[in-house]
Design a protein around this motif. Structure first.
Motif, PDB file in Angstrom:
ATOM      1  N   GLY A  22      15.341  22.701  -2.302  1.00 13.79           N
ATOM      2  CA  GLY A  22      15.239  21.790  -3.431  1.00 13.79           C
ATOM      3  C   GLY A  22      14.958  22.510  -4.735  1.00 13.79           C
ATOM      4  N   LYS A  23      14.397  21.782  -5.674  1.00 18.73           N
ATOM      5  CA  LYS A  23      14.170  22.322  -7.005  1.00 18.73           C
ATOM      6  C   LYS A  23      12.838  23.074  -7.089  1.00 18.73           C
ATOM      7  CE  LYS A  23      16.921  18.815  -9.395  1.00 18.73           C
ATOM      8  NZ  LYS A  23      16.926  17.766 -10.435  1.00 18.73           N
ATOM      9  N   VAL A  24      12.848  24.110  -7.927  1.00 18.36           N
ATOM     10  CA  VAL A  24      11.619  24.856  -8.201  1.00 18.36           C
ATOM     11  C   VAL A  24      11.326  24.761  -9.689  1.00 18.36           C
ATOM     12  CG1 VAL A  24      12.068  26.438  -6.297  1.00 18.36           C
ATOM     13  CG2 VAL A  24      12.759  27.083  -8.621  1.00 18.36           C
ATOM     14  N   ALA A  25      10.066  24.992 -10.043  1.00 21.91           N
ATOM     15  CA  ALA A  25       9.669  24.968 -11.455  1.00 21.91           C
ATOM     16  C   ALA A  25       8.796  26.173 -11.752  1.00 21.91           C
ATOM     17  CB  ALA A  25       8.927  23.681 -11.777  1.00 21.91           C
ATOM     18  N   ALA A  26       8.980  26.707 -12.941  1.00 19.05           N
ATOM     19  CA  ALA A  26       8.155  27.802 -13.435  1.00 19.05           C
ATOM     20  C   ALA A  26       7.533  27.378 -14.751  1.00 19.05           C
ATOM     21  CB  ALA A  26       9.006  29.054 -13.638  1.00 19.05           C
ATOM     22  N   ILE A  27       6.243  27.653 -14.897  1.00 23.54           N
ATOM     23  CA  ILE A  27       5.558  27.427 -16.166  1.00 23.54           C
ATOM     24  C   ILE A  27       4.991  28.764 -16.625  1.00 23.54           C
ATOM     25  CG2 ILE A  27       3.671  26.263 -17.377  1.00 23.54           C
ATOM     26  CD1 ILE A  27       3.944  23.938 -15.442  1.00 23.54           C
TER      27      ILE A  27
ATOM     28  N   ARG B  38       8.501  23.161  -5.402  1.00 25.11           N
ATOM     29  CA  ARG B  38       7.642  24.335  -5.543  1.00 25.11           C
ATOM     30  C   ARG B  38       7.424  24.615  -7.024  1.00 25.11           C
ATOM     31  NH1 ARG B  38      11.185  28.377  -2.395  1.00 25.11           N
ATOM     32  NH2 ARG B  38      12.674  26.697  -2.752  1.00 25.11           N
ATOM     33  N   LEU B  39       6.203  25.029  -7.357  1.00 23.87           N
ATOM     34  CA  LEU B  39       5.820  25.271  -8.750  1.00 23.87           C
ATOM     35  C   LEU B  39       4.948  26.511  -8.814  1.00 23.87           C
ATOM     36  CD1 LEU B  39       5.358  24.394 -11.770  1.00 23.87           C
ATOM     37  CD2 LEU B  39       3.456  23.010 -10.938  1.00 23.87           C
ATOM     38  N   ARG B  40       5.245  27.373  -9.780  1.00 27.99           N
ATOM     39  CA  ARG B  40       4.378  28.521 -10.046  1.00 27.99           C
ATOM     40  C   ARG B  40       4.003  28.497 -11.525  1.00 27.99           C
ATOM     41  NH1 ARG B  40       5.485  35.119  -9.367  1.00 27.99           N
ATOM     42  NH2 ARG B  40       3.278  35.703  -9.649  1.00 27.99           N
TER      43      ARG B  40
ATOM     44  N   ILE C 103       9.656  34.249 -13.130  1.00 31.49           N
ATOM     45  CA  ILE C 103       8.717  33.424 -12.358  1.00 31.49           C
ATOM     46  C   ILE C 103       9.466  32.517 -11.400  1.00 31.49           C
ATOM     47  CG2 ILE C 103       6.947  31.632 -12.517  1.00 31.49           C
ATOM     48  CD1 ILE C 103       6.318  32.782 -15.355  1.00 31.49           C
ATOM     49  N   ALA C 104      10.508  31.857 -11.885  1.00 33.96           N
ATOM     50  CA  ALA C 104      11.286  30.963 -11.034  1.00 33.96           C
ATOM     51  C   ALA C 104      11.931  31.716  -9.876  1.00 33.96           C
ATOM     52  CB  ALA C 104      12.354  30.235 -11.858  1.00 33.96           C
ATOM     53  N   LEU C 105      12.522  32.854 -10.177  1.00 29.79           N
ATOM     54  CA  LEU C 105      13.186  33.630  -9.123  1.00 29.79           C
ATOM     55  C   LEU C 105      12.198  34.146  -8.085  1.00 29.79           C
ATOM     56  CD1 LEU C 105      15.693  35.609 -11.369  1.00 29.79           C
ATOM     57  CD2 LEU C 105      16.282  33.849  -9.702  1.00 29.79           C
TER      58      LEU C 105
END
Length: 321
Positions: free
Chosen positions: A14-19, A86-88, A316-318
């Protein structure tokens, strides 16, 4: 709790997010993998000035933490609506330097469900490099990636095949320089004090990661991409035009000089200038100008000055794909 923060459930795919939370801005990237490549679904940024005054006081202000946490809460809602699994959350220079960074960590955990990772300079450099080279195939290896943030600047050498070969993080950034040398915010400023200080840090960086060992220089992040909009003569922010653009030394110096010498009011009226960057862009432009000039002086055979719209946020996303 899981309904508020679905990325705590540990779902795969699914989708991931990076902040990425820096000294000046907080940015969000949401994306997914498609046919072996990372595809952006959303990329957004807000200026929150988390590091306001931290170089002078050593502390993040309560107001700055609140601004940042409120924006992080908005990002969490966007992630929920987008179906992020997933989020980092990575925080860099300002929170790394602050004595009260635990207060910041607690506020962010309340907003997004996870504590921010306050990464050290070398990890920040590696993430920036990964993001920058992930979609910049034109630059000739080995490359040096320069990531100018609000509080620090990363110098990273490497290649797409070998990865990072050397890196160093220096405590100079657009916000830090502007607060340390307030005279540079005036039109046509006397930059002598700031330049002497910047050059001394570039000396240290060049001793650790020499410009002589690379074929291409790649600038990333908001300072460089904003200056690039001027160099391209853009009428609005256009990431596709900015990404993978290539410039001569003189073109980049001319655009840096414009940013350094223009008034804050004039800079604020530029259609591609994000609100909240106009009062610190001169400090960032000084850093970028001195770096490109030093690189050209140390390495006359340097084969290109490139700009990438992809940076630590992409790294971060990768890292969680």
């Amino acid at each position: 709790m899981s309904e508020d923060f679905p990325w705590l459930l540990g779902r795969e795919g699914g989708k991931v997010a990076a902040i990425d939370c820096g000294t000046n801005s907080i940015r969000l990237l949401i994306g997914h993998m498609e046919s072996g490549s990372f595809v952006d679904d959303l990329r957004t940024m807000e200026i929150v000035r988390l590091g306001e005054g931290v170089d002078r006081t050593g502390y993040l202000s309560e107001a700055a933490i609140t601004r940042t946490a409120n924006q992080a809460k908005e990002y969490a809602q966007i992630c929920r609506e987008a179906g992020v699994n997933r989020l980092r959350f990575v925080a860099t220079s300002a929170s790394r330097d602050a004595h009260n960074r635990d207060d910041f960590r607690a506020a962010i955990k309340d907003a997004v469900g996870i504590e921010p990772e306050v990464v050290e300079g070398n990890e920040e450099a590696g993430l920036s490099f990964t993001g920058a080279v992930s979609s910049l195939h034109e630059a000739e290896n080995p490359v040096m990636v320069i990531d100018i943030g609000g509080g620090s600047t990363e110098f990273v050498t490497g290649s797409a095949e070998a990865g990072v070969l050397g890196a160093i993080s220096m405590n100079m950034g657009s916000v830090r320089v502007t607060e340390k040398f307030p005279e540079i915010a005036a039109p046509n400023p006397d930059t002598s004090r700031a330049v002497a200080w910047i050059d001394s840090l570039i000396d240290k960086a060049a001793a650790a990661v020499p410009f002589t060992r690379v074929n291409s220089l790649v600038g990333v992040a908001g300072t460089v991409t904003t200056i690039t909009c001027h160099a391209l003569g853009l009428k609005k922010w256009d990431p596709e035009a900015v990404h993978a653009s290539r410039f001569s030394l003189q073109q980049m110096v001319d655009s840096c000089d414009y940013m350094i010498n223009a008034s804050v009011d004039e800079l604020a009226r530029l259609p591609y200038m994000p609100a909240g960057r106009e009062d610190v862009i001169s400090g960032g432009a000084l850093i970028w100008r001195q770096i490109v000039c030093r690189a050209a002086s140390d390495n006359p055979k340097l084969r290109g000055n490139w700009v990438s719209e992809h940076d630590i946020l992409d790294g971060i996303a990768l890292s969680i794909i």
